[in-house]
Motif scaffolding. Structure first.
Motif, PDB file in Angstrom:
ATOM      1  N   PHE A   1      26.062  15.832  13.286  1.00  0.00           N
ATOM      2  CA  PHE A   1      25.322  17.084  13.086  1.00  0.00           C
ATOM      3  C   PHE A   1      23.835  16.760  13.046  1.00  0.00           C
ATOM      4  CE2 PHE A   1      26.348  15.484   8.860  1.00  0.00           C
ATOM      5  CZ  PHE A   1      25.179  15.664   8.134  1.00  0.00           C
ATOM      6  N   VAL A   2      23.022  17.814  13.167  1.00  0.00           N
ATOM      7  CA  VAL A   2      21.567  17.610  13.166  1.00  0.00           C
ATOM      8  C   VAL A   2      20.975  18.323  11.959  1.00  0.00           C
ATOM      9  CG1 VAL A   2      19.409  17.988  14.425  1.00  0.00           C
ATOM     10  CG2 VAL A   2      21.472  17.358  15.680  1.00  0.00           C
ATOM     11  N   LEU A   3      20.083  17.615  11.266  1.00  0.00           N
ATOM     12  CA  LEU A   3      19.421  18.197  10.094  1.00  0.00           C
ATOM     13  C   LEU A   3      18.036  18.690  10.468  1.00  0.00           C
ATOM     14  CD1 LEU A   3      19.914  15.819   7.048  1.00  0.00           C
ATOM     15  CD2 LEU A   3      20.686  18.188   7.258  1.00  0.00           C
ATOM     16  N   TYR A   4      17.749  19.923  10.083  1.00  0.00           N
ATOM     17  CA  TYR A   4      16.445  20.518  10.374  1.00  0.00           C
ATOM     18  C   TYR A   4      15.689  20.818   9.083  1.00  0.00           C
ATOM     19  CZ  TYR A   4      18.048  21.318  15.129  1.00  0.00           C
ATOM     20  OH  TYR A   4      18.504  21.140  16.403  1.00  0.00           O
ATOM     21  N   SER A   5      14.376  20.670   9.168  1.00  0.00           N
ATOM     22  CA  SER A   5      13.512  21.186   8.124  1.00  0.00           C
ATOM     23  C   SER A   5      12.719  22.294   8.806  1.00  0.00           C
ATOM     24  CB  SER A   5      12.583  20.067   7.629  1.00  0.00           C
ATOM     25  OG  SER A   5      11.635  20.623   6.759  1.00  0.00           O
ATOM     26  N   GLY A   6      12.937  23.526   8.402  1.00  0.00           N
ATOM     27  CA  GLY A   6      12.395  24.643   9.180  1.00  0.00           C
ATOM     28  C   GLY A   6      13.029  24.625  10.552  1.00  0.00           C
TER      29      GLY A   6
ATOM     30  N   PRO B   1      13.600  19.079  13.723  1.00  0.00           N
ATOM     31  CA  PRO B   1      14.527  18.070  13.199  1.00  0.00           C
ATOM     32  C   PRO B   1      13.864  17.302  12.053  1.00  0.00           C
ATOM     33  CG  PRO B   1      14.382  17.935  15.597  1.00  0.00           C
ATOM     34  CD  PRO B   1      13.344  18.932  15.156  1.00  0.00           C
ATOM     35  N   LEU B   2      14.645  16.945  11.040  1.00  0.00           N
ATOM     36  CA  LEU B   2      14.094  16.287   9.856  1.00  0.00           C
ATOM     37  C   LEU B   2      13.412  14.962  10.217  1.00  0.00           C
ATOM     38  CD1 LEU B   2      13.727  16.192   6.832  1.00  0.00           C
ATOM     39  CD2 LEU B   2      16.028  15.270   6.608  1.00  0.00           C
ATOM     40  N   VAL B   3      13.960  14.275  11.226  1.00  0.00           N
ATOM     41  CA  VAL B   3      13.341  13.048  11.721  1.00  0.00           C
ATOM     42  C   VAL B   3      12.980  13.332  13.172  1.00  0.00           C
ATOM     43  CG1 VAL B   3      13.729  10.597  12.186  1.00  0.00           C
ATOM     44  CG2 VAL B   3      14.810  11.671  10.208  1.00  0.00           C
ATOM     45  N   ASN B   4      11.759  12.951  13.599  1.00  0.00           N
ATOM     46  CA  ASN B   4      11.327  13.430  14.906  1.00  0.00           C
ATOM     47  C   ASN B   4      11.540  12.445  16.041  1.00  0.00           C
ATOM     48  OD1 ASN B   4       9.396  11.595  14.444  1.00  0.00           O
ATOM     49  ND2 ASN B   4       7.670  13.029  14.308  1.00  0.00           N
TER      50      ASN B   4
ATOM     51  N   GLU C   1      22.119   8.842  13.824  1.00  0.00           N
ATOM     52  CA  GLU C   1      22.594   8.909  15.218  1.00  0.00           C
ATOM     53  C   GLU C   1      21.423   8.986  16.193  1.00  0.00           C
ATOM     54  OE1 GLU C   1      24.393   8.875  17.753  1.00  0.00           O
ATOM     55  OE2 GLU C   1      26.331   8.294  16.922  1.00  0.00           O
ATOM     56  N   GLY C   2      21.780   9.029  17.478  1.00  0.00           N
ATOM     57  CA  GLY C   2      20.791   8.827  18.523  1.00  0.00           C
ATOM     58  C   GLY C   2      19.959  10.006  18.971  1.00  0.00           C
ATOM     59  N   ALA C   3      19.899  11.079  18.198  1.00  0.00           N
ATOM     60  CA  ALA C   3      18.986  12.177  18.555  1.00  0.00           C
ATOM     61  C   ALA C   3      18.161  12.490  17.314  1.00  0.00           C
ATOM     62  CB  ALA C   3      19.776  13.405  18.992  1.00  0.00           C
TER      63      ALA C   3
END
Ligand code: GLU
Ligand code: MG
Length: 453
Positions: free
Chosen positions: A159-164, A167-170, A207-209
């Protein structure tokens, strides 16, 4: 000390008696009685603990309530959909009975005072509703057991984590362990919460994205793994919000990014592994060979169960993304739909077809149905993919979109033979409604490209 501040000693799965005592002590107030819907989300009510205990003690011991049948006939927006035999406006979306599956009862220490109970939807005679995801899976487990096999599975979820909206990590931080503090805090919270909720985790990994995480689970019984997955996903979304983040399980969260839900599966007889190989590059066992043969033959006809919405097919459109593009298999080959992995008791098939958003019960049921067919008909093992699976054209490409997938599902005989007409009609209808809905939608991309053209 009030009941509110009493520490609750309970962790993970609990018995009905432990629930009764905890409710009387005041450490559990509420029980979420949940039924997985057709998208695999937990739907249900927050039942007051005392009233629930009284109801089941005075009643038949399993009926915990009722719920509108549209839980099994609605889409991502919870729109009541028409055209289902089970329910529709033709019967005013009647109630279904909700029956407890007591061995699934657990506490959720990350949500104080709450317990969670997986339930089954039943009709007015108390018979299981055949199109309910847990029931579909139960049928396929029965079939495989009749053939003498016990499956074990372990999920691998991305899954992907977003802040606003970022993505939380860019950047791609695959396998990184130097997490930024917000990500570290979130993972730490999840690492505490899941075992406390009775869910064993094998590993967390970046993960890789950008902002993508992967969580792997050890192998266990199939229904248990699917129930646990639904609680895990609920916990990820809940804890992400508590950390001011959003977790997206979309299969293609943005153009070019893919999130999968891989199914690691092995078959056992009398606790003896039937897939055991000395290395993932050895010749598959006969049982594994028939299983792969079954998957390659049937999967193209079962795709709406692996990828239920239009977005999920965009995941298959990205070459060299590690998401598959054809119904291929290979020895420890991550470009394939089915990857033979592990050795000895960890030998398994990693079925990499499902997108991250898929319904775990349906993915497991479809995979087991295909494998049972392969075993029953002793289907031959096709030649493996020996190189780059993205350019090997000996395997059938996965469908380009949900319409193509639906044609094979609804109009071929394979899905009907394996799952029964009721299931095919129900999930075929759900796919059709989704296609129609998306077909009407004017997208941002069309507007960007065509407004001034
Ligand atoms: N993100 C890939 C997928 O959508 C999988 C990456 C991996 O090998 O874990 O399946
Ligand atoms: Mg991964």
């Amino acid at each position: 000390m009030t009941a509110d501040t009493l520490p609750d000693p309970l962790r993970g799965l609990i018995s009905r008696d432990e629930l009764r005592e905890a409710v009387q002590r005041g450490t559990i107030r509420t029980v979420m009685t949940v039924v997985p819907d057709i998208l695999g989300r937990l739907k249900g009510k927050r039942a007051a603990g005392l009233a629930l205990i009284e109801r089941v003690d005075d009643g038949d011991g399993i009926r915990v309530g009722e719920a509108c049948s549209y839980i099994l006939a609605s889409n991502a927006d919870m729109a009541p959909l028409e055209g289902f035999d089970l329910t529709s406006w033709h019967d005013g979306y009647h109630d279904m009975g909700i029956n407890a599956d007591w061995p699934t009862l657990r506490v959720l220490p990350h949500m104080p005072h709450l317990a969670l109970l997986h339930c089954d939807a039943v009709d007015t005679d108390g018979a299981p509703i055949e199109v309910a995801p847990r029931q579909i899976l139960r049928r396929q487990l029965e079939r495989l057991r009749e053939l003498g096999y016990e499956p074990k599975i372990g999920w691998e979820s991305e899954f992907v984590l977003y802040s606003g909206d970022q993505p939380l990590v860019n950047r791609n931080s695959d396998y990184d362990l130097g997490f930024p503090p917000r990500l570290g805090d979130f993972i730490g919270h999840l690492e505490d919460a899941l075992p406390d909720a009775g869910i064993e985790v094998e590993a967390f990994k970046a993960e890789g994205a950008p902002g993508q995480l992967e969580v792997t689970f050890p192998k266990s019984g199939v229904m248990e793994a699917c129930d646990n997955f639904t609680v895990y996903k609920h916990a990820v979304k809940h804890l992400a919000r508590r950390h001011g983040l959003t977790a997206s399980f979309m299969a293609a969260p943005v153009t070019g990014v893919t999130s999968g839900l891989h199914l690691n599966l092995s078959l056992w007889q009398d606790e003896q592994p039937q897939f055991a190989m000395p290395s993932p590059r050895a010749q598959p066992t006969q049982t594994m060979g028939h299983s792969i043969g079954g998957l390659i033959a049937a999967v193209p006809h079962l795709m709406p169960l692996f990828a239920a919405n239009t977005n999920a097919y965009k995941r298959y459109a990205v070459p060299h993304s590690f998401a598959p593009q054809s119904t291929s298999w290979g020895l420890d080959n991550r470009g394939c739909a089915i990857r033979v992995a592990g050795h000895g008791t960890s030998s398994r098939l990693e079925i990499r077809i499902a997108g991250a958003d898929a319904n775990p019960y349906l993915v497991a049921a479809a995979s087991l149905a295909a494998i049972a067919q392969g075993l029953d008909e002793k289907l031959a093992l096709p030649n493996p993919c020996l190189g780059d699976a993205y350019i090997d054209d000996t395997f059938a490409p996965l469908p380009r979109d949900l319409s193509e997938a639906l044609k094979a599902f609804r109009y071929g005989h394979v899905a009907r033979d394996l799952l029964g007409m009721q299931v095919v009609a129900h999930y075929g209808r759900a796919a059709q409604v989704e296609i129609d809905e998306q077909h009407r939608e004017v997208t941002d991309v069309e507007r960007r490209r065509l407004t001034l053209a």
